[in-house]
Design an enzyme around this catalytic site. Structure first.
Site, PDB file in Angstrom:
ATOM      1  N   ASP A  11       0.853  -1.201   0.000  1.00 30.70           N
ATOM      2  CA  ASP A  11       0.000   0.000   0.000  1.00 30.70           C
ATOM      3  C   ASP A  11       0.885   1.246   0.000  1.00 30.70           C
ATOM      4  OD1 ASP A  11       0.566   1.015   2.739  1.00 30.70           O
ATOM      5  OD2 ASP A  11      -0.524  -0.754   3.442  1.00 30.70           O
ATOM      6  N   HIS A  24       8.597  -5.377  -1.058  1.00 28.23           N
ATOM      7  CA  HIS A  24       7.713  -6.351  -1.712  1.00 28.23           C
ATOM      8  C   HIS A  24       6.919  -5.757  -2.872  1.00 28.23           C
ATOM      9  CE1 HIS A  24       7.645  -9.247   2.015  1.00 28.23           C
ATOM     10  NE2 HIS A  24       8.757  -9.330   1.312  1.00 28.23           N
ATOM     11  N   GLY A  61       4.309  -4.474  13.405  1.00 25.62           N
ATOM     12  CA  GLY A  61       3.146  -5.044  12.720  1.00 25.62           C
ATOM     13  C   GLY A  61       3.457  -6.090  11.682  1.00 25.62           C
ATOM     14  N   GLU A  94       0.693  -8.970  18.949  1.00 26.86           N
ATOM     15  CA  GLU A  94       0.966 -10.206  19.690  1.00 26.86           C
ATOM     16  C   GLU A  94       2.416 -10.581  19.396  1.00 26.86           C
ATOM     17  OE1 GLU A  94      -1.886 -12.667  17.714  1.00 26.86           O
ATOM     18  OE2 GLU A  94      -0.721 -12.664  15.855  1.00 26.86           O
ATOM     19  N   ALA A 150      -0.574  -0.776  16.800  1.00 25.61           N
ATOM     20  CA  ALA A 150       0.452   0.122  16.269  1.00 25.61           C
ATOM     21  C   ALA A 150       0.051   1.590  16.421  1.00 25.61           C
ATOM     22  CB  ALA A 150       0.719  -0.203  14.794  1.00 25.61           C
TER      23      ALA A 150
HETATM   24  P1  OAD Z   1       0.974 -10.746   8.501  1.00 24.47           P
HETATM   25  O1  OAD Z   1      -0.482 -10.701   8.190  1.00 24.47           O
HETATM   26  O2  OAD Z   1       1.676 -12.034   8.377  1.00 24.47           O
HETATM   27  O3  OAD Z   1       1.203 -10.264   9.999  1.00 24.47           O
HETATM   28  C1  OAD Z   1       0.608  -9.090  10.502  1.00 24.47           C
HETATM   29  C2  OAD Z   1       1.031  -8.919  11.944  1.00 24.47           C
HETATM   30  O4  OAD Z   1       0.498  -7.694  12.407  1.00 24.47           O
HETATM   31  C3  OAD Z   1       0.529 -10.016  12.895  1.00 24.47           C
HETATM   32  O5  OAD Z   1       1.594 -10.453  13.723  1.00 24.47           O
HETATM   33  C4  OAD Z   1      -0.550  -9.304  13.712  1.00 24.47           C
HETATM   34  O6  OAD Z   1      -0.606  -9.767  15.059  1.00 24.47           O
HETATM   35  C5  OAD Z   1      -0.061  -7.880  13.690  1.00 24.47           C
HETATM   36  N1  OAD Z   1      -1.140  -6.878  13.815  1.00 24.47           N
HETATM   37  C6  OAD Z   1      -2.424  -6.936  13.406  1.00 24.47           C
HETATM   38  N2  OAD Z   1      -3.066  -5.818  13.688  1.00 24.47           N
HETATM   39  C7  OAD Z   1      -2.192  -4.987  14.300  1.00 24.47           C
HETATM   40  C8  OAD Z   1      -2.255  -3.671  14.852  1.00 24.47           C
HETATM   41  N3  OAD Z   1      -3.366  -2.958  14.799  1.00 24.47           N
HETATM   42  N4  OAD Z   1      -1.129  -3.163  15.399  1.00 24.47           N
HETATM   43  C9  OAD Z   1       0.024  -3.879  15.460  1.00 24.47           C
HETATM   44  N5  OAD Z   1       0.139  -5.116  14.967  1.00 24.47           N
HETATM   45  C10 OAD Z   1      -0.945  -5.679  14.392  1.00 24.47           C
HETATM   46  O7  OAD Z   1       1.652  -9.597   7.615  1.00 24.47           O
HETATM   47  P2  OAD Z   1       3.196  -9.416   7.225  1.00 24.47           P
HETATM   48  O8  OAD Z   1       4.088  -9.853   8.334  1.00 24.47           O
HETATM   49  O9  OAD Z   1       3.333  -8.024   6.731  1.00 24.47           O
HETATM   50  O10 OAD Z   1       3.954 -10.349   0.920  1.00 24.47           O
HETATM   51  O11 OAD Z   1       3.337 -10.404   6.021  1.00 24.47           O
HETATM   52  C11 OAD Z   1       4.557 -10.474   5.326  1.00 24.47           C
HETATM   53  C12 OAD Z   1       4.337 -10.697   3.856  1.00 24.47           C
HETATM   54  O12 OAD Z   1       3.505 -11.833   3.649  1.00 24.47           O
HETATM   55  C13 OAD Z   1       3.582  -9.592   3.161  1.00 24.47           C
HETATM   56  O13 OAD Z   1       4.406  -8.512   2.772  1.00 24.47           O
HETATM   57  C14 OAD Z   1       2.991 -10.247   1.962  1.00 24.47           C
HETATM   58  C15 OAD Z   1       2.654 -11.622   2.522  1.00 24.47           C
HETATM   59  O14 OAD Z   1       2.852 -12.644   1.634  1.00 24.47           O
HETATM   60  C16 OAD Z   1       3.675  -9.778  -0.284  1.00 24.47           C
HETATM   61  O15 OAD Z   1       2.678  -9.104  -0.499  1.00 24.47           O
HETATM   62  C17 OAD Z   1       4.680  -9.999  -1.319  1.00 24.47           C
END
Ligand code: OAD
Ligand code: ZN
Length: 233
Positions: A94, A109, A175, A203, A219
């Protein structure tokens, strides 16, 4: 701890959750109704380009209905005011960091608002829908695809990221679930080079044990508090 000068921040889908964008590994394990493997691999693109293009068209459209939140704003303020080195590395496709005003930013990414030519490798800014078979401005071939780094593809800017990690005094992860490499390994690289490490997440992430400090919460609350602390010192 040595004096704090160089900061690397890694962000993931969790930083955009409070803006209303879905995270990837939420309850149910589906991402907007799709398995990630069905929309985020080169094989999926080859098998069903219409599905994959449509999926990212919808994600691109969704950007028009969301706004940066307090966490994006706080990082943009850090970027504007921090006198030392700073690199914000986002896994997010985004545009909320840049809309909040962040400048020292890398999209490892890829980006929804960009198209990649599968024939010549050129990237061009893109708005609106991107149907399969769209012509590339650079080479003229009908080979534009979403500029998203699929599983099995090399993330962008790895050399610049590695350089910044090697110089970092502090690495902060915000996050992200720590499930996807190479980003999940950045905390260990930063530690190896002597950086302090902090995790801000709803978490504990999969790599939580590698962080010197972990703060759990949204966050939108944790990031402004942390930025205030850093800028006050
Ligand atoms: P994930 O969906 O795997 O993880 C999101 C994390 O954010 C989780 O640990 C949640 O607990 C946390 N979370 C959710 N809401 C939150 C909030 N309001 N404040 C703080 N934390 C919060 O997403 P990513 O780790 O970004 O790749 O995933 C990594 C990659 O996997 C992405 O970039 C994507 C995907 O495949 C591509 O698009 C290429
Ligand atoms: Zn081209």
């Amino acid at each position: 701890m040595s004096e704090l000068r160089n900061i690397v921040v890694l962000t993931g889908a969790g930083i955009s959750a409070e803006s209303g964008l879905a995270t990837f590994r939420g309850p149910g394990g589906l991402w907007e109704g799709h398995r990630v493997e069905d929309v985020c691999t080169p094989e999926a693109l080859a098998r069903d380009p219409a599905l994959v293009h449509r999926f990212y068209d919808l994600r691109r459209e969704a950007l028009e209905r969301v706004e940066p939140n307090a966490a994006h704003e706080a990082l943009a303020r850090l970027d504007a005011e921090w006198p030392g080195e700073l690199l914000i590395v986002t896994q997010n496709v985004d545009d909320l960091h840049e809309r909040a005003g962040a400048k020292r930013l890398l999209h490892m990414h890829g980006e929804l608002n960009s198209a990649l030519c599968a024939a010549c490798g050129e990237r061009q800014a893109w708005r609106g829908s991107l149907p399969p078979g769209t012509d590339c401005d650079a080479c003229g071939r009908s080979a534009l695809r979403p500029d998203i780094v699929f599983f099995g593809e090399m993330p962008y800017e790895m050399e610049a990221i590695d350089r910044a990690l090697a110089r970092a005094d502090l690495f902060v992860s915000i996050g992200t679930s720590g499930a996807v490499y190479p980003a999940a390994g950045f905390v260990r690289t930063a530690r190896y080079h002597g950086a302090d490490t902090l995790e801000l997440n709803l978490e504990p992430s999969e790599g939580s044990v590698y962080f010197a400090e972990s703060r759990m919460g949204p966050a939108g609350v944790l990031v402004p508090t942390w930025v205030d602390e850093v800028l006050a010192d």
